[in-house]
Design a protein around this motif. Structure first.
Motif, mmCIF file in Angstrom:
data_model
loop_
_atom_site.group_PDB
_atom_site.id
_atom_site.type_symbol
_atom_site.label_atom_id
_atom_site.label_comp_id
_atom_site.label_asym_id
_atom_site.label_seq_id
_atom_site.Cartn_x
_atom_site.Cartn_y
_atom_site.Cartn_z
ATOM 1 N N CYS A 212 48.257 -39.010 7.914
ATOM 2 C CA CYS A 212 46.993 -38.713 8.585
ATOM 3 C C CYS A 212 47.195 -38.818 10.092
ATOM 4 C CB CYS A 212 45.920 -39.697 8.128
ATOM 5 S SG CYS A 212 44.334 -39.508 8.982
ATOM 6 N N GLY A 213 46.750 -37.795 10.826
ATOM 7 C CA GLY A 213 46.817 -37.810 12.287
ATOM 8 C C GLY A 213 45.432 -38.016 12.865
ATOM 9 N N ALA A 214 45.317 -38.871 13.905
ATOM 10 C CA ALA A 214 43.996 -39.225 14.421
ATOM 11 C C ALA A 214 43.939 -39.145 15.950
ATOM 12 C CB ALA A 214 43.604 -40.630 13.954
ATOM 13 N N GLN A 215 42.718 -39.252 16.441
ATOM 14 C CA GLN A 215 42.442 -39.089 17.871
ATOM 15 C C GLN A 215 43.081 -40.180 18.732
ATOM 16 O OE1 GLN A 215 41.025 -36.508 19.254
ATOM 17 N NE2 GLN A 215 41.112 -37.349 21.318
ATOM 18 N N ASP A 216 43.374 -41.343 18.133
ATOM 19 C CA ASP A 216 43.975 -42.435 18.908
ATOM 20 C C ASP A 216 45.482 -42.248 19.111
ATOM 21 O OD1 ASP A 216 44.779 -42.908 16.317
ATOM 22 O OD2 ASP A 216 43.969 -44.937 16.182
ATOM 23 N N GLY A 217 46.021 -41.108 18.706
ATOM 24 C CA GLY A 217 47.444 -40.826 18.893
ATOM 25 C C GLY A 217 48.337 -41.394 17.811
ATOM 26 N N LYS A 218 47.726 -42.087 16.831
ATOM 27 C CA LYS A 218 48.529 -42.723 15.781
ATOM 28 C C LYS A 218 48.693 -41.831 14.562
ATOM 29 C CE LYS A 218 47.572 -47.601 16.724
ATOM 30 N NZ LYS A 218 46.999 -48.829 16.145
ATOM 31 N N VAL A 219 49.817 -42.022 13.903
ATOM 32 C CA VAL A 219 50.085 -41.401 12.612
ATOM 33 C C VAL A 219 50.109 -42.526 11.584
ATOM 34 C CG1 VAL A 219 51.751 -40.086 11.244
ATOM 35 C CG2 VAL A 219 51.433 -39.554 13.678
ATOM 36 N N ARG A 220 49.349 -42.355 10.516
ATOM 37 C CA ARG A 220 49.307 -43.371 9.452
ATOM 38 C C ARG A 220 49.792 -42.732 8.157
ATOM 39 N NH1 ARG A 220 45.212 -43.824 13.021
ATOM 40 N NH2 ARG A 220 44.577 -45.896 13.744
ATOM 41 N N ILE A 221 50.671 -43.448 7.470
ATOM 42 C CA ILE A 221 51.220 -42.965 6.202
ATOM 43 C C ILE A 221 50.653 -43.843 5.085
ATOM 44 C CG2 ILE A 221 53.316 -42.461 4.887
ATOM 45 C CD1 ILE A 221 53.279 -40.892 7.488
ATOM 46 N N PHE A 222 50.121 -43.198 4.057
ATOM 47 C CA PHE A 222 49.524 -43.921 2.931
ATOM 48 C C PHE A 222 50.264 -43.586 1.643
ATOM 49 C CE2 PHE A 222 46.097 -43.253 6.005
ATOM 50 C CZ PHE A 222 45.520 -44.506 6.091
ATOM 51 N N ARG A 223 50.196 -44.528 0.694
ATOM 52 C CA ARG A 223 50.757 -44.307 -0.641
ATOM 53 C C ARG A 223 49.643 -44.439 -1.668
ATOM 54 N NH1 ARG A 223 55.846 -44.951 -2.954
ATOM 55 N NH2 ARG A 223 56.668 -45.992 -1.116
ATOM 56 N N VAL A 224 49.512 -43.427 -2.532
ATOM 57 C CA VAL A 224 48.539 -43.486 -3.626
ATOM 58 C C VAL A 224 49.182 -44.191 -4.804
ATOM 59 C CG1 VAL A 224 47.067 -42.147 -5.186
ATOM 60 C CG2 VAL A 224 47.548 -41.279 -2.888
ATOM 61 N N THR A 225 48.466 -45.179 -5.343
ATOM 62 C CA THR A 225 48.910 -45.851 -6.578
ATOM 63 C C THR A 225 47.704 -45.860 -7.512
ATOM 64 O OG1 THR A 225 48.391 -47.984 -5.559
ATOM 65 C CG2 THR A 225 50.691 -47.327 -5.562
ATOM 66 N N GLY A 226 47.740 -45.004 -8.504
ATOM 67 C CA GLY A 226 46.616 -44.940 -9.449
ATOM 68 C C GLY A 226 45.365 -44.383 -8.797
ATOM 69 N N VAL A 227 44.293 -45.214 -8.769
ATOM 70 C CA VAL A 227 43.010 -44.723 -8.243
ATOM 71 C C VAL A 227 42.738 -45.225 -6.823
ATOM 72 C CG1 VAL A 227 41.978 -44.431 -10.524
ATOM 73 C CG2 VAL A 227 41.752 -46.629 -9.333
ATOM 74 N N VAL A 245 49.327 -32.752 11.248
ATOM 75 C CA VAL A 245 50.454 -33.394 10.555
ATOM 76 C C VAL A 245 50.874 -32.475 9.416
ATOM 77 C CG1 VAL A 245 49.870 -35.798 11.116
ATOM 78 C CG2 VAL A 245 48.897 -34.761 9.069
ATOM 79 N N LEU A 246 52.178 -32.410 9.151
ATOM 80 C CA LEU A 246 52.674 -31.527 8.102
ATOM 81 C C LEU A 246 53.956 -32.083 7.513
ATOM 82 C CD1 LEU A 246 52.492 -28.714 6.624
ATOM 83 C CD2 LEU A 246 53.997 -27.856 8.429
ATOM 84 N N PHE A 247 53.910 -32.471 6.223
ATOM 85 C CA PHE A 247 55.133 -32.871 5.531
ATOM 86 C C PHE A 247 55.935 -31.629 5.190
ATOM 87 C CE2 PHE A 247 53.458 -37.161 4.548
ATOM 88 C CZ PHE A 247 54.623 -37.888 4.770
#
Length: 354
Positions: A212-227, A245-247
């Motif tokens: 996820c790319g945001a206005q504060d200049g940060k990139v955050r990476i998340f992992r989905v586990t189940g729900v 952002v583009l994987f």
């Protein structure tokens, strides 16, 4: 130096997408839609009605000749072999659409708009099957690869949400502002001036990791586990807002574009790949991994966010213009990043091989 594709538009290009056959579509202000062949020559042009800005273009993964495009509050389905009247036109959103996503089986389409609504179209029955919602402009929505009923979305309400089409409410929600104030990070004070409005999402080919790319200049990476999903990594990507952002497929390589005029390539495989070495194999391992990654003690998150000092870009492209959209395609056997900005041309830069 960038290669430039010119002659396809007269106004600012807002969005790009490439199909599996090397054809590139670009949408611009005032209803302009152009198709480009791999050599950068315009292969077709269409003026969409009412001259509404073309805000999103998405090829079908199953049938690469089908192109979905949003202009104003309307979605048009086009056949790229004969770029004339749309095959179909849907008008289900009440405000301007910002982002389209079509799932891998081409059974559902998601359209996110300025009202915060995400309209889910059942493409077989040609009707709205669900209406999901953010409390502010919804900027990005993406179906997860390998999971045609699941999608993620983000918006200017600073929320990132995980949805399943069986349910009208999100399975899991994270507020990026709360996410940051949990830690006593020096950024917290600055958040009032530069809040983490979420602009863009991309899901890796494994379907479990998304950025996820945001206005504060940060990139955050998340992992989905189940729900649910948990933050895996966070780093300062750009000096101004992250617009894209583009994987890239087949690797945990992430391209980001910013309002600071830079396009950066990040290799996050060592951070996210500790549990799954390659995106393709992760599906088989998902069940075995789930218990290991559902720790709620918060230590994982703290470590990850402090790592942002060590996450350095693999490649820095000084593009020089605010980035509207980025896409990736293969031309003559080598990968290229395509960049759309305030100009009427597409810029191309070579990428290293994974």
């Amino acid at each position: 130096m960038a290669d430039k594709w010119t002659g396809g538009h007269s106004s600012s290009i807002l969005c790009l997408n490439a199909n599996t056959e090397g054809l590139v579509a670009s949408g611009a202000e005032r209803g302009e839609l152009t198709l480009w062949d791999g050599g950068g020559a315009p292969a077709g042009q269409l003026q969409l009605p009412k001259a509404d800005d073309v805000t999103s273009v998405v090829f079908s993964a199953r049938r690469p000749t089908r192109l979905y495009t949003s202009h104003g509050e309307t979605i048009s389905l086009l056949d790229v072999r004969s770029l004339k009247e749309p095959l179909e036109r849907f008008h289900v959103n009440e405000e301007e659409i910002n982002c389209l996503s079509v799932n891998e089986t081409e059974s559902f389409l998601a359209a996110a708009d300025d009202s915060g609504a995400i309209k889910i179209m059942d493409l077989e029955n040609k009707k709205v099957s669900r209406s999901l919602r953010h409390s502010n402009i919804c900027s990005s929505v993406v179906f997860r690869p390998q999971r045609p009923q699941s999608l993620v979305s983000c918006g200017l309400d600073m929320q990132v949400m995980l949805w399943n089409l069986q349910k009208a409410r999100p399975l899991w929600t994270t507020n990026l502002q709360e996410c940051d104030t949990e830690e006593d990070s020096p950024q917290s004070a600055g958040q009032f001036f530069n809040p983490p409005l979420a602009h863009s999402l991309s899901v890796a080919s494994c379907g479990n990791i998304f950025g996820c790319g945001a206005q504060d200049g940060k990139v955050r990476i998340f992992r989905v586990t189940g729900v649910k999903f948990e933050r895996e990594l966070e780093f300062q990507g750009h000096s101004l807002g992250v617009s894209q952002v583009l994987f890239m497929p087949e690797a945990y390589w992430l391209l980001t574009g910013g309002n600071d005029g830079k396009v950066l390539l990040w290799d996050v495989s060592s951070e996210v790949g500790k549990q799954q070495k390659s995106p393709a194999k992760s599906l088989q391992r998902r069940k075995a991994q789930a218990p290991a990654s559902t720790k709620k003690d918060g230590k994982l998150n703290k470590v990850a966010s402090n790592e942002h000092a060590r996450v350095l870009p693999k490649l820095t492209i000084e593009h020089g213009e605010k980035v509207n959209w980025i896409s990736c395609t293969e031309i003559k056997g080598s990968k290229r990043v395509l960049v759309a900005d305030q100009s009427s041309s597409v810029s191309l830069y070579p990428l290293p091989e994974p």
